[in-house]
Design an enzyme around this catalytic site. Structure first.
Site, PDB file in Angstrom:
ATOM      1  N   LYS A   1       2.545  -6.530   8.010  1.00  0.00           N
ATOM      2  CA  LYS A   1       3.282  -5.692   8.489  1.00  0.00           C
ATOM      3  C   LYS A   1       2.881  -5.087  10.051  1.00  0.00           C
ATOM      4  O   LYS A   1       2.816  -3.928  10.212  1.00  0.00           O
ATOM      5  CB  LYS A   1       3.671  -4.392   7.407  1.00  0.00           C
ATOM      6  CG  LYS A   1       4.401  -4.927   6.362  1.00  0.00           C
ATOM      7  CD  LYS A   1       5.874  -5.035   6.512  1.00  0.00           C
ATOM      8  CE  LYS A   1       6.612  -3.577   6.597  1.00  0.00           C
ATOM      9  NZ  LYS A   1       7.835  -3.778   6.765  1.00  0.00           N
TER      10      LYS A   1
ATOM     11  N   ASP B   1      -0.171 -10.017  -3.559  1.00  0.00           N
ATOM     12  CA  ASP B   1      -0.137  -9.864  -5.224  1.00  0.00           C
ATOM     13  C   ASP B   1       1.399  -9.810  -5.494  1.00  0.00           C
ATOM     14  O   ASP B   1       1.876 -10.332  -6.243  1.00  0.00           O
ATOM     15  CB  ASP B   1      -0.462  -8.265  -5.550  1.00  0.00           C
ATOM     16  CG  ASP B   1      -0.856  -8.076  -6.618  1.00  0.00           C
ATOM     17  OD1 ASP B   1      -0.570  -8.820  -7.608  1.00  0.00           O
ATOM     18  OD2 ASP B   1      -1.047  -6.843  -7.099  1.00  0.00           O
TER      19      ASP B   1
ATOM     20  N   ASP C   1       3.642 -13.226  -7.140  1.00  0.00           N
ATOM     21  CA  ASP C   1       4.280 -13.161  -8.431  1.00  0.00           C
ATOM     22  C   ASP C   1       5.872 -13.451  -8.200  1.00  0.00           C
ATOM     23  O   ASP C   1       6.807 -14.123  -8.877  1.00  0.00           O
ATOM     24  CB  ASP C   1       4.315 -11.830  -9.053  1.00  0.00           C
ATOM     25  CG  ASP C   1       3.258 -11.495  -9.685  1.00  0.00           C
ATOM     26  OD1 ASP C   1       2.198 -12.550  -9.834  1.00  0.00           O
ATOM     27  OD2 ASP C   1       3.021 -10.639 -10.342  1.00  0.00           O
TER      28      ASP C   1
ATOM     29  N   TYR D   1      -6.785  -2.395  -2.150  1.00  0.00           N
ATOM     30  CA  TYR D   1      -7.447  -2.378  -3.447  1.00  0.00           C
ATOM     31  C   TYR D   1      -8.837  -1.848  -3.445  1.00  0.00           C
ATOM     32  O   TYR D   1      -9.313  -1.494  -4.571  1.00  0.00           O
ATOM     33  CB  TYR D   1      -7.381  -3.529  -4.404  1.00  0.00           C
ATOM     34  CG  TYR D   1      -5.666  -3.878  -4.618  1.00  0.00           C
ATOM     35  CD1 TYR D   1      -4.681  -2.876  -4.517  1.00  0.00           C
ATOM     36  CD2 TYR D   1      -5.334  -5.177  -4.927  1.00  0.00           C
ATOM     37  CE1 TYR D   1      -3.343  -3.347  -4.678  1.00  0.00           C
ATOM     38  CE2 TYR D   1      -3.911  -5.504  -5.103  1.00  0.00           C
ATOM     39  CZ  TYR D   1      -2.933  -4.430  -5.167  1.00  0.00           C
ATOM     40  OH  TYR D   1      -1.453  -4.742  -5.462  1.00  0.00           O
TER      41      TYR D   1
ATOM     42  N   ASP E   1       8.052  -8.016   4.517  1.00  0.00           N
ATOM     43  CA  ASP E   1       9.202  -7.609   3.730  1.00  0.00           C
ATOM     44  C   ASP E   1      10.484  -9.048   4.306  1.00  0.00           C
ATOM     45  O   ASP E   1      11.140  -9.421   3.327  1.00  0.00           O
ATOM     46  CB  ASP E   1       9.848  -6.355   4.229  1.00  0.00           C
ATOM     47  CG  ASP E   1       9.771  -6.019   5.850  1.00  0.00           C
ATOM     48  OD1 ASP E   1       9.039  -6.855   6.424  1.00  0.00           O
ATOM     49  OD2 ASP E   1      10.524  -5.180   6.173  1.00  0.00           O
TER      50      ASP E   1
END
Ligand code: NAD
Length: 366
Positions: free
Chosen positions: A191, A248, A252, A141, A224
């Site tokens: 990852k 992020d 959530d 970001y 993942d």
């Protein structure tokens, strides 16, 4: 006099309503000899209305001085027309940036009485208590280069995932420190199979662990796979630490395991100050809920649990935090529900103030 200072920024919409209930709990602790030096100020739209800016320099300076900032919520339709530079959210972003709050803590805790609210089966979420730590100030970001440019006859969008060793190390330390106050287990997610930044992330987390926190159990998981495991059997985790982008998404996802937005607290922590306490901002995950503001319908529990996090992580008052959480749990088990928690037919909702009063009464009952 007390050496525990707290700056309260109620903000907009339901922010002041839910914060009023937190004040009752702070006052109750005060009557028990546990006083806080509390000051209150404006943020967001309320600050814009009074000063033409969503956060004054004076309020910013105060936030830097106190042990912990407790924020309600900012924003509302009235301010949607404002220029981006003075929108209410800018006040919150300025606090996070200037306090350099790099570790965002999002607990996912499921109170048994609310297990039916989850979209997952009750036995998968009942009693769930995990903590996701998201790196908040770096990663994709913020990385450069970024932007949209033209190559040949088409546009190209670019963002850069970039992490330095020190950025990874400091959030890893936050995770290990936190794990020591919980079940002593950390799972780091990245990852590393397809991203170099993930390879470095994994290496640095392992190095910090081996050198400074060998007593904490550490595992690594691809992000993942982590998402799958969070929905398959979330109770296998204690503390999860991950980068800004994966955090992020995963925070959530984990939040929704527990049901209602009105129940979710958060903390954002930075580097330790001179007195050893971290820079800290505590706030509910929800926004200013303009659709119910001023009607006494807001659930104050997310804000109350945010204060419980402040007790635990800023003031090292873990027992008192446990007491607040236990009072919330009991009140819910007794069947008290604000409107957002109504499930079964025939239940009558309690107001914001009634919920706060019930939690204080339960605290007082011991
Ligand atoms: P929201 O979280 O304010 O509300 C979403 C829905 O959840 C609404 O129906 C609301 O009534 C309900 N809800 C939220 N908190 C609740 C509570 N404590 N008790 C009962 N019900 C609750 O999100 P939104 O509607 O997308 O945004 C409204 C405003 O809040 C916008 O201006 C947005 O920018 C701002 N916002 C601020 C923050 C923050 O301050 N950290 C976060 C998200 C949104």
């Amino acid at each position: 006099m007390t050496d525990r200072s707290l700056l309260i920024l109620p903000g907009d919409g339901i922010g002041p309503e839910v914060m009023a209930e937190v004040r009752k709990i702070i006052d109750w602790f005060g009557t028990r000899g546990l006083a806080f030096d509390v000051s209150e100020d404006l943020v967001g739209g309320a600050a814009y209305d009074a000063h033409g800016t969503p956060l004054t320099d004076a309020t910013m300076a105060k936030a830097q001085e106190v042990d912990a900032v407790l924020l309600g919520a900012v924003g509302g339709p009235k301010y949607d027309v404002l220029d981006f530079s003075v929108k209410p959210e800018r006040g919150l972003l300025r606090l996070r940036k200037e306090m350099d709050l790099y570790a965002n803590l999002r607990p996912a805790q499921c109170f048994d009485a609310l297990a039916d609210f989850s979209s997952l089966k009750k036995d998968i979420v009942a009693g769930l208590d995990i903590m996701i730590i998201r790196e908040l100030t770096s990663g994709v970001y913020f990385g450069e280069p970024r932007g949209i440019h033209t190559e040949g006859n088409e546009r190209v969008g670019v963002n850069t995932q970039r992490y330095t060793e020190s950025e990874i190390a400091r959030v890893a330390r936050s995770a290990f420190e936190l794990a020591r106050k919980r079940d002593n287990r950390v799972c780091s997610m990245e990852k590393a199979n397809v991203m170099e930044s993930g390879v470095l992330w994994r290496d640095v987390v392992q190095e910090i662990h081996d050198a400074e926190y060998p007593d904490v159990e550490l595992s690594h998981m691809y992000a993942d796979a982590g998402a799958m495991q969070l929905t398959r059997w979330p109770k296998q985790f204690d503390v999860i630490v991950t980068d800004n982008l994966f955090g992020d998404l995963l925070s959530d996802l984990a939040a929704m395991l527990t049901g209602s937005l009105g129940m979710l607290p958060s903390a954002s922590l930075g580097a330790p100050m001179e007195n050893g306490r971290p820079k800290a901002l505590y706030e509910p995950v929800h926004g200013s809920a303009p659709d119910i503001a001023g009607q006494g319908k807001a659930n104050p529990i997310a804000c109350i649990l945010s204060f419980a996090m402040a007790l635990r992580y800023s003031f090292d008052l873990g027992d008192e935090a446990d007491r607040v959480e236990a009072a919330v749990e009991t009140v819910l088990a007794d069947g008290l529900r604000t409107a957002d928690l109504l499930g079964e037919e025939g239940m009558t909702p309690v107001s914001t103030a009634e919920m706060g009063d019930a939690i204080v009464a339960r605290l007082a009952a011991g």
